[in-house]
Design a protein around this motif. Structure first.
Motif, short mmCIF file in Angstrom:
data_model
loop_
_atom_site.label_atom_id
_atom_site.label_comp_id
_atom_site.label_asym_id
_atom_site.label_seq_id
_atom_site.Cartn_x
_atom_site.Cartn_y
_atom_site.Cartn_z
N UNK A 201 140.90 26.83 36.91
CA UNK A 201 139.46 27.06 37.00
C UNK A 201 139.09 27.12 38.47
N UNK A 202 138.52 28.24 38.90
CA UNK A 202 138.09 28.43 40.28
C UNK A 202 136.58 28.32 40.33
N UNK A 203 136.10 27.46 41.20
CA UNK A 203 134.67 27.23 41.34
C UNK A 203 134.19 27.73 42.70
N UNK A 204 133.40 28.80 42.71
CA UNK A 204 132.77 29.27 43.95
C UNK A 204 131.52 28.44 44.16
N UNK A 205 131.54 27.57 45.14
CA UNK A 205 130.46 26.61 45.35
C UNK A 205 129.11 27.25 45.58
N UNK A 206 128.05 26.53 45.18
CA UNK A 206 126.66 26.94 45.36
C UNK A 206 126.35 28.20 44.53
N UNK A 251 122.90 30.22 40.01
CA UNK A 251 123.00 28.76 40.11
C UNK A 251 123.68 28.21 38.86
N UNK A 252 124.68 27.35 39.07
CA UNK A 252 125.35 26.65 37.98
C UNK A 252 125.34 25.16 38.32
N UNK A 253 124.73 24.30 37.49
CA UNK A 253 124.73 22.85 37.78
C UNK A 253 126.16 22.32 37.92
N UNK A 254 126.31 21.30 38.76
CA UNK A 254 127.64 20.77 39.06
C UNK A 254 128.42 20.38 37.81
N UNK A 255 127.79 19.60 36.93
CA UNK A 255 128.54 19.11 35.78
C UNK A 255 128.75 20.17 34.72
N UNK A 256 127.98 21.26 34.78
CA UNK A 256 128.28 22.41 33.92
C UNK A 256 129.57 23.08 34.37
N UNK A 257 129.85 23.03 35.65
CA UNK A 257 131.10 23.60 36.18
C UNK A 257 132.30 22.79 35.67
N UNK A 258 132.14 21.47 35.68
CA UNK A 258 133.19 20.59 35.16
C UNK A 258 133.38 20.83 33.66
N UNK A 259 132.26 20.91 32.93
CA UNK A 259 132.34 21.14 31.49
C UNK A 259 133.02 22.48 31.18
N UNK A 268 144.24 23.00 36.34
CA UNK A 268 143.87 22.78 37.74
C UNK A 268 142.44 23.28 37.94
N UNK A 269 141.65 22.51 38.68
CA UNK A 269 140.29 22.89 39.04
C UNK A 269 140.17 22.85 40.56
N UNK A 270 139.73 23.97 41.15
CA UNK A 270 139.61 24.03 42.61
C UNK A 270 138.24 24.59 42.96
N UNK A 271 137.49 23.85 43.77
CA UNK A 271 136.17 24.26 44.19
C UNK A 271 136.24 24.78 45.63
N UNK A 272 135.65 25.95 45.86
CA UNK A 272 135.73 26.64 47.15
C UNK A 272 134.42 26.50 47.90
N UNK A 273 134.51 26.04 49.14
CA UNK A 273 133.31 25.83 49.97
C UNK A 273 133.59 26.22 51.43
N UNK A 274 132.51 26.27 52.21
CA UNK A 274 132.57 26.43 53.66
C UNK A 274 131.82 25.25 54.27
N UNK A 275 132.25 24.78 55.40
CA UNK A 275 131.75 23.52 55.95
C UNK A 275 130.67 23.70 57.01
N UNK A 276 130.05 22.59 57.35
CA UNK A 276 129.02 22.55 58.38
C UNK A 276 128.96 21.15 58.96
N UNK A 277 128.03 20.89 59.86
CA UNK A 277 127.82 19.58 60.45
C UNK A 277 126.32 19.33 60.63
N UNK A 278 125.88 18.07 60.57
CA UNK A 278 124.45 17.79 60.80
C UNK A 278 123.97 18.31 62.15
N UNK A 279 124.82 18.16 63.16
CA UNK A 279 124.51 18.68 64.49
C UNK A 279 125.49 19.81 64.81
N UNK A 280 125.05 21.07 64.74
CA UNK A 280 125.96 22.20 64.96
C UNK A 280 126.71 22.16 66.29
#
Length: 379
Positions: A201-206, A251-259, A268-280
């Motif tokens: 299961x591939x999860x494209x975040x957000x 939009x897909x709620x987080x726990x709907x993705x798990x379900x 296997x479940x893998x969630x794909x994201x890109x990162x950031x920081x509070x102070x760029x």
């Protein structure tokens, strides 16, 4: 399963002559039981919707629950409904445990008129399942198979241990007459083509109104989806059966993705994201690719993915990190979350938005999943 006639008021639940407990029922799957009344406190366990806890005290946001151990635990009120107040905990009597198996998994059926709380603990030589507030009377164990041992009940806790050098997923499934513990078998893996037949299961975040990181002219939700689609191609080419939690910008709620992953019986479940920081501005010091896991069974998958994506991308190593996320906590699929890079870093953003780079990154990612499967096959 626990029904009460209950018009009542819960006050402070302190003992007054006779102990009184509020019967708490989890109202969502994977409701967290914590070690302290704080949303940032460590999670002791998670329980499925409908399972029962016994609270002896409350504050504004939490119920304090008694598991029969030497310390209290806590569940947020938003995850629980109060069914009644009773004088003593309902101790479930168990007289039978039934084992069964098929080609993919072991199952342990425990008949019970009430689904009391449970926990799993990954231990060095396997997995320990605990069922709380039970007693055993003339126990019959039917069709015992596999490397299981039933540990005598102590302090009203039933323990079942599964001995194995490697885990590949486990969970509890509610049953109308009790509960079923499921433990997946390590699949028969083709060493030349390890991903053949593996369900991912591939999860494209957000997605949708939830954009994620917005930086350098990019929105994380779009980059996640493009990379996830390339990853699907790379995994499918190697023989995997791939399911995506979202295929478009929605939009897909987080726990709907798990379900969704559970419904597809993903390995296997893998969630794909890109990162950031509070102070760029801190991106000078912290950037690159990082992989996250919560359950110990998932650590090797995270390590193998991290190794291969770093080898291809030449990004800074942002670590293989322990983290409690909704998409790393599931136990039935082996679950990790990949932060491909930092969109606030101009160099990484430029590469991660390039289709050719995305293809190479995705191939490296798929190689990492293959290497993980080769690792567990030795067991």
């Amino acid at each position: 399963m626990f029904s009460f006639s209950s018009a009542f008021a819960i006050e402070d639940l302190e003992n007054v002559g006779i102990a009184k407990y509020a019967v708490i029922e989890a109202k969502s799957d994977y409701s967290p039981i914590r070690v302290a009344p704080d949303v940032n406190a460590a999670r002791f366990s998670h329980i499925r919707k409908g399972f029962v806890l016994y609270a002896d005290k409350q504050n504004k946001d939490f119920y304090r629950v008694d598991l029969g151990l030497d310390k209290p635990f806590w569940i947020e009120k938003k995850y629980s409904d109060v069914q009644a107040v009773i004088e003593n905990k309902h101790i479930v009597e168990i007289d039978e445990i039934k084992f069964s198996e098929d080609k993919d998994k072991y199952e342990i059926f425990i008949p019970a008129n009430i689904q009391n709380a449970y926990s799993f603990k990954e231990v060095p030589d396997g997995l320990l399942f605990c069922l709380y507030d039970v007693k055993v009377k003339d126990l019959t164990i039917k069709d015992k198979r596999g490397a299981f041992s039933v540990i005598p009940v102590d302090n009203n806790i039933l323990k079942i241990k599964y001995i194995t050098p490697a885990l590949f997923g486990y969970d509890v499934i509610p049953h109308k007459k009790g509960l079923v513990v499921q433990i997946k078998k390590i699949p028969k893996i083709n060493r030349k083509k390890p991903l053949k037949g593996i369900k991912v299961a591939l999860d494209a975040g957000h997605g949708g109104l939830e954009s994620g990181v917005c930086a350098n002219g990019l929105e994380e939700k779009d980059v996640n989806l493009k990379i996830a689609k390339q990853m699907k191609k790379a995994l499918s080419k190697k023989g995997a059966k791939v399911y995506m939690t979202r295929k478009k910008d929605k939009y897909v709620p987080l726990y709907d993705r798990v379900a969704f992953a559970n419904k597809k019986e993903a390995d296997i479940l893998i969630s794909i994201h890109q990162n950031s920081l509070p102070n760029p501005k801190d991106v000078i010091y912290k950037h690159g690719a990082g992989t996250y896991y919560y359950n110990e069974q998932s650590k090797s998958l995270a390590q193998n993915i991290q190794k291969e994506v770093l080898k291809f991308s030449k990004f800074r190593d942002d670590g293989v990190n322990y983290a409690s996320f909704a998409l790393t906590r599931p136990t039935s699929p082996v679950s990790v979350l990949l932060e491909c890079g930092y969109l606030i870093d101009k160099n990484e953003a430029q590469k991660l938005s390039d289709k050719k780079f995305q293809k190479g990154y995705s191939k490296a990612f798929a190689d990492g999943v293959e290497n993980y499967l080769r690792y567990i096959v030795v067991f």
